[in-house]
Design an enzyme around this catalytic site. Structure first.
Site, PDB file in Angstrom:
ATOM      1  N   SER A  35     -35.413 -55.563 -46.435  1.00  0.00           N
ATOM      2  CA  SER A  35     -34.995 -54.676 -45.349  1.00  0.00           C
ATOM      3  C   SER A  35     -35.046 -55.323 -43.978  1.00  0.00           C
ATOM      4  O   SER A  35     -34.424 -54.831 -43.037  1.00  0.00           O
ATOM      5  CB  SER A  35     -35.855 -53.411 -45.344  1.00  0.00           C
ATOM      6  OG  SER A  35     -37.231 -53.735 -45.246  1.00  0.00           O
ATOM      7  N   ASP A 323     -40.324 -48.754 -36.765  1.00  0.00           N
ATOM      8  CA  ASP A 323     -40.946 -47.711 -37.582  1.00  0.00           C
ATOM      9  C   ASP A 323     -42.259 -48.282 -38.111  1.00  0.00           C
ATOM     10  O   ASP A 323     -42.779 -49.246 -37.550  1.00  0.00           O
ATOM     11  CB  ASP A 323     -40.001 -47.229 -38.687  1.00  0.00           C
ATOM     12  CG  ASP A 323     -39.602 -48.330 -39.675  1.00  0.00           C
ATOM     13  OD1 ASP A 323     -40.275 -49.386 -39.709  1.00  0.00           O
ATOM     14  OD2 ASP A 323     -38.625 -48.139 -40.415  1.00  0.00           O
ATOM     15  N   HIS A 326     -41.015 -51.879 -39.946  1.00  0.00           N
ATOM     16  CA  HIS A 326     -40.010 -52.805 -39.428  1.00  0.00           C
ATOM     17  C   HIS A 326     -40.132 -53.034 -37.938  1.00  0.00           C
ATOM     18  O   HIS A 326     -40.715 -52.223 -37.210  1.00  0.00           O
ATOM     19  CB  HIS A 326     -38.610 -52.286 -39.772  1.00  0.00           C
ATOM     20  CG  HIS A 326     -38.432 -52.013 -41.225  1.00  0.00           C
ATOM     21  ND1 HIS A 326     -38.524 -50.751 -41.760  1.00  0.00           N
ATOM     22  CD2 HIS A 326     -38.187 -52.855 -42.265  1.00  0.00           C
ATOM     23  CE1 HIS A 326     -38.347 -50.813 -43.069  1.00  0.00           C
ATOM     24  NE2 HIS A 326     -38.141 -52.082 -43.405  1.00  0.00           N
TER      25      HIS A 326
END
Length: 357
Positions: A35, A323, A326
């Site tokens: 991600s 977040d 990340h």
């Protein structure tokens, strides 16, 4: 293994040739990972690990939530800008054309091990990503005038990878299908990952990749998801970093061995851990005000992803975390800038040197 649906995608591709301009420093940028590098592949997979809603993308082009797990650009985006290339599009989104300027195969929640990420749904593990690149090369062979021209194109292209964080997060959360804490010591687990990673790097080499940049696993013991759950808000959980260090310490030797054994290859090690850790403990040094809390309002008391459509903080460029897992665009810009310019960060060659080789 690649599903038939992925192969069908290739059967309807139309290869669009894009002539190289004088500003392009490399013909293409191919991106692999999780991600941290995903640009939207997970949008098209049956998974809850998605970032295709605001406030993700709040600072991206046209404030569009493309599937990037951040507020704006990622490391591959900044690298693409440096190379004079368009952003590498997510592989699974391509339906009618295959740009010669590169593709992004990264997939959120996945890792080096095939079991990693399964609790969240379907994702593309690293082996699957390399297999999709294999399919890409097969298609390219049909359209280049000769195998020599294709080999030259691939040898001058840049390949960047960031993978492994989720394997450690899955190990710590006990979500792997086998009990790694019982079967493997920390050193053995790191060796397992390194061996599997090395095998996939050799596959990439056999497919034509020559300039490969691998980013270390960052200080995952410092992410809000871990620090808040362990009641160490704002402080790193050191034992998590020590586990990751086994992998990061083995990585340089593996990359050096590949460079020595695989003729014409250059494997670059990007020291993402030390820079990431230094920015956490010394945020003002990097123009940051907050290196502990998510910028967006995240689920479960700030320990997960962003809650859809809620307004994030107003100073994302001064936050380390977007977040609970990340980073912000500001941090990705920092990593990319160091890899482009600093040969002590990306070694033995920074990107400015690598593109000239």
């Amino acid at each position: 293994m690649i599903s038939n649906s992925y192969s069908i995608i290739f059967s309807v591709f139309f290869l669009r040739f894009i002539s190289s301009s004088a500003t392009q420093l490399a013909p293409a940028l191919y991106v692999f990972g999780d991600s941290l590098f995903d640009s939207g592949n997970n949008n098209l997979l049956p998974t809850i690990a998605r970032a295709n809603y605001l406030p993700y993308g709040a600072n991206f082009v046209n404030k569009s939530s493309t599937g990037r797990f951040t507020n704006g650009k990622t490391v591959p985006d900044f690298v693409a800008e440096f190379l004079g290339l368009p952003y590498s599009p997510p592989f699974l989104k391509i339906r009618d054309k295959l740009p010669l300027t590169g593709l992004n195969y990264a997939s959120g929640s996945c890792g080096i091990l095939p079991e990693t990420g399964r609790p969240f749904g379907k994702c593309l593990n690293f082996e699957e990503q390399v297999s999709l690149f294999d399919e890409t090369v097969k298609l390219l062979r049909r359209h280049f005038t000769s195998s020599k021209v294709l080999s030259n194109y691939l040898s001058k292209s840049i390949f960047i990878i960031s993978i492994g964080s989720n394997d450690y997060l899955s190990r710590s959360l006990g979500t792997l299908s086998f009990n790694t804490n019982v079967r493997y010591t920390p050193q053995q687990f790191a060796q397992l990952l390194i061996e599997k990673l090395s095998h996939q790097f050799q596959r990439l080499y056999n497919l034509g990749a020559r300039k490969i940049v691998m980013f270390e696993i960052g200080p995952i013991g410092c992410i809000p998801s871990i620090t808040r759950k362990n009641k160490h808000t704002g402080r790193c959980v050191e034992d998590k970093n020590q586990l990751v260090s086994y992998f990061n310490n083995m990585l340089p030797t593996m990359l050096q061995n590949l460079t020595s054994c695989l003729e014409g290859s250059t494997f670059v090690n990007s020291h993402a851990h030390w820079l990431g850790y230094d920015a956490v403990i010394n945020p003002p040094k990097y123009g940051l005000m907050d290196s502990s809390n998510p910028c967006c309002i995240a689920w479960f008391n700030g320990t997960s992803g962003c809650i859809p459509f809620l307004k994030p903080c107003s100073n994302a460029n001064q936050h380390y975390f977007w977040d609970a897992y990340h980073l912000t665009e500001a941090m990705y810009s920092l990593f990319a800038s160091h890899c482009i310019n600093d040969k002590s960060f990306c070694e033995p060659f920074n990107l400015k040197e690598l593109v000239k080789m």
